[in-house]
Write an enzyme that holds these catalytic residues in place. Sequence first.
Site, mmCIF file in Angstrom:
data_model
loop_
_atom_site.group_PDB
_atom_site.id
_atom_site.type_symbol
_atom_site.label_atom_id
_atom_site.label_comp_id
_atom_site.label_asym_id
_atom_site.label_seq_id
_atom_site.Cartn_x
_atom_site.Cartn_y
_atom_site.Cartn_z
ATOM 1 N N LYS A 143 2.947 48.168 75.445
ATOM 2 C CA LYS A 143 3.850 48.091 76.597
ATOM 3 C C LYS A 143 3.461 49.001 77.769
ATOM 4 C CE LYS A 143 8.280 46.572 74.791
ATOM 5 N NZ LYS A 143 9.697 46.935 74.784
ATOM 6 N N ASP A 195 13.771 44.582 80.162
ATOM 7 C CA ASP A 195 14.693 45.186 79.187
ATOM 8 C C ASP A 195 16.022 45.615 79.840
ATOM 9 O OD1 ASP A 195 13.442 44.893 76.762
ATOM 10 O OD2 ASP A 195 12.440 46.835 76.807
HETATM 11 P P1 NAP Z 1 11.217 55.478 71.210
HETATM 12 O O1 NAP Z 1 10.637 55.494 72.576
HETATM 13 O O2 NAP Z 1 10.360 55.812 70.035
HETATM 14 O O3 NAP Z 1 12.493 56.478 71.216
HETATM 15 C C1 NAP Z 1 13.187 56.770 70.025
HETATM 16 C C2 NAP Z 1 14.463 57.550 70.342
HETATM 17 O O4 NAP Z 1 15.169 57.755 69.098
HETATM 18 C C3 NAP Z 1 14.202 58.944 70.924
HETATM 19 O O5 NAP Z 1 15.257 59.284 71.782
HETATM 20 C C4 NAP Z 1 14.228 59.823 69.652
HETATM 21 O O6 NAP Z 1 14.556 61.156 69.921
HETATM 22 C C5 NAP Z 1 15.348 59.172 68.895
HETATM 23 N N1 NAP Z 1 15.263 59.476 67.458
HETATM 24 C C6 NAP Z 1 14.352 59.002 66.569
HETATM 25 N N2 NAP Z 1 14.583 59.538 65.349
HETATM 26 C C7 NAP Z 1 15.631 60.402 65.494
HETATM 27 C C8 NAP Z 1 16.333 61.260 64.600
HETATM 28 N N3 NAP Z 1 15.999 61.345 63.298
HETATM 29 N N4 NAP Z 1 17.382 61.968 65.074
HETATM 30 C C9 NAP Z 1 17.739 61.893 66.382
HETATM 31 N N5 NAP Z 1 17.109 61.095 67.278
HETATM 32 C C10 NAP Z 1 16.067 60.365 66.838
HETATM 33 O O7 NAP Z 1 11.839 54.047 70.857
HETATM 34 P P2 NAP Z 1 12.466 52.982 71.892
HETATM 35 O O8 NAP Z 1 11.402 52.032 72.310
HETATM 36 O O9 NAP Z 1 13.215 53.739 72.938
HETATM 37 O O10 NAP Z 1 13.455 52.158 70.938
HETATM 38 C C11 NAP Z 1 14.640 52.760 70.423
HETATM 39 C C12 NAP Z 1 15.454 51.725 69.650
HETATM 40 O O11 NAP Z 1 15.904 50.695 70.526
HETATM 41 C C13 NAP Z 1 14.661 51.017 68.538
HETATM 42 O O12 NAP Z 1 15.510 50.876 67.416
HETATM 43 C C14 NAP Z 1 14.346 49.665 69.125
HETATM 44 O O13 NAP Z 1 14.221 48.646 68.142
HETATM 45 C C15 NAP Z 1 15.589 49.420 69.972
HETATM 46 N N6 NAP Z 1 15.356 48.472 71.097
HETATM 47 C C16 NAP Z 1 16.116 47.339 71.129
HETATM 48 C C17 NAP Z 1 15.959 46.444 72.185
HETATM 49 C C18 NAP Z 1 16.809 45.204 72.220
HETATM 50 O O14 NAP Z 1 16.445 44.246 72.913
HETATM 51 N N7 NAP Z 1 17.938 45.201 71.555
HETATM 52 C C19 NAP Z 1 15.000 46.704 73.198
HETATM 53 C C20 NAP Z 1 14.249 47.882 73.122
HETATM 54 C C21 NAP Z 1 14.432 48.762 72.068
HETATM 55 P P3 NAP Z 1 13.386 62.257 70.200
HETATM 56 O O15 NAP Z 1 13.042 62.120 71.650
HETATM 57 O O16 NAP Z 1 14.003 63.545 69.851
HETATM 58 O O17 NAP Z 1 12.224 61.894 69.291
#
Ligand code: NAP
Length: 279
Positions: free
Chosen positions: A70, A107
Amino acid sequence: MSDRRIPLAGVIGTPVAHSLSPRLFRYWLNRHAVAGYYVPMDVAQEDLGEALTALPKLGFRGVNVTIPHKVAVLGLAEIVSDRAALIGAANTLTFQKDGKLYADNTDGHGFIENLRAEAPDWDPVAGPAVVFGAGGAARAVLSSLIAAGVAEIRLTNRTRARAEALRTEFGNRIVVLDWVQAGNAIDGAALVVNTTSLGMTGKPEFRVPLDGLSPGMVVTDLVYTPLETALLAGARAAGCTIVDGLGMLLHQAVPGFERWFGVTPDVDDATRQAVLRRP
Ligand code: NAP
């Protein structure tokens, strides 16, 4: 090359087998009687540039992009939409007729359209929004909430520095709170959004205290496996309006389908069921 070729589109990533997009596009192509195809393509990082050069020559009009490409695709595109530049990643690429690669990020559009469809009474100026998480998905959510006119966004993330960096980038409508205060952030909010991966199948549970939830609040989770996360179950029990993450996934796909196949597809319950049905 003539435009009479069968229109093709797809999704590139690695791994890509888990993607729900092929099921969604197949359903829409059938439903709207479009003679086109949408294929999942597992493309390794080192082959990305070559793949994006070859695909338009094969009749592809565009592709969705998933993990881990991405961010890298932005560097390969000749044109980058403002929202993709702001978010720092693209999920929708179009091979333009002039040969240029156009990178967009839908998104934020998917997030806000899903909210408007499932929580039509949510008013962006009714009160603060709370956003949990500061990763890639949070960037899309923040940009769309700001564009929608939300005046105060309480942002809280396990790694506070990432939230602070987003405040610097997105401006002072964002108020950063410590992760230990995440539960307090909910008090008096109109909208609560989980953008972390917490609560997703195979990930740790979302354990933020939910005592601050009250009827009238809208609570949405970007996680859609499971469809009803612990956060949404808690919000339902508290009398909130709940919006699951599957709708965002469906709505973010609409602009790509429109551009590549020339039809605006429907997002409705039949679409949800088609995507949820086992293949
Ligand atoms: P990302 O960039 O890897 O970010 C992950 C986020 O989760 C960060 O804020 C991280 O905090 C936090 N996190 C992870 N493990 C944690 C823990 N154990 N305790 C507290 N915070 C934690 O991922 P992303 O791309 O933003 O995606 C996040 C979620 O959204 C995923 O589940 C993804 O499938 C979903 N999503 C859904 C859609 C949809 O269309 N519905 C679209 C996009 C994403 P830190 O910064 O502290 O690591």
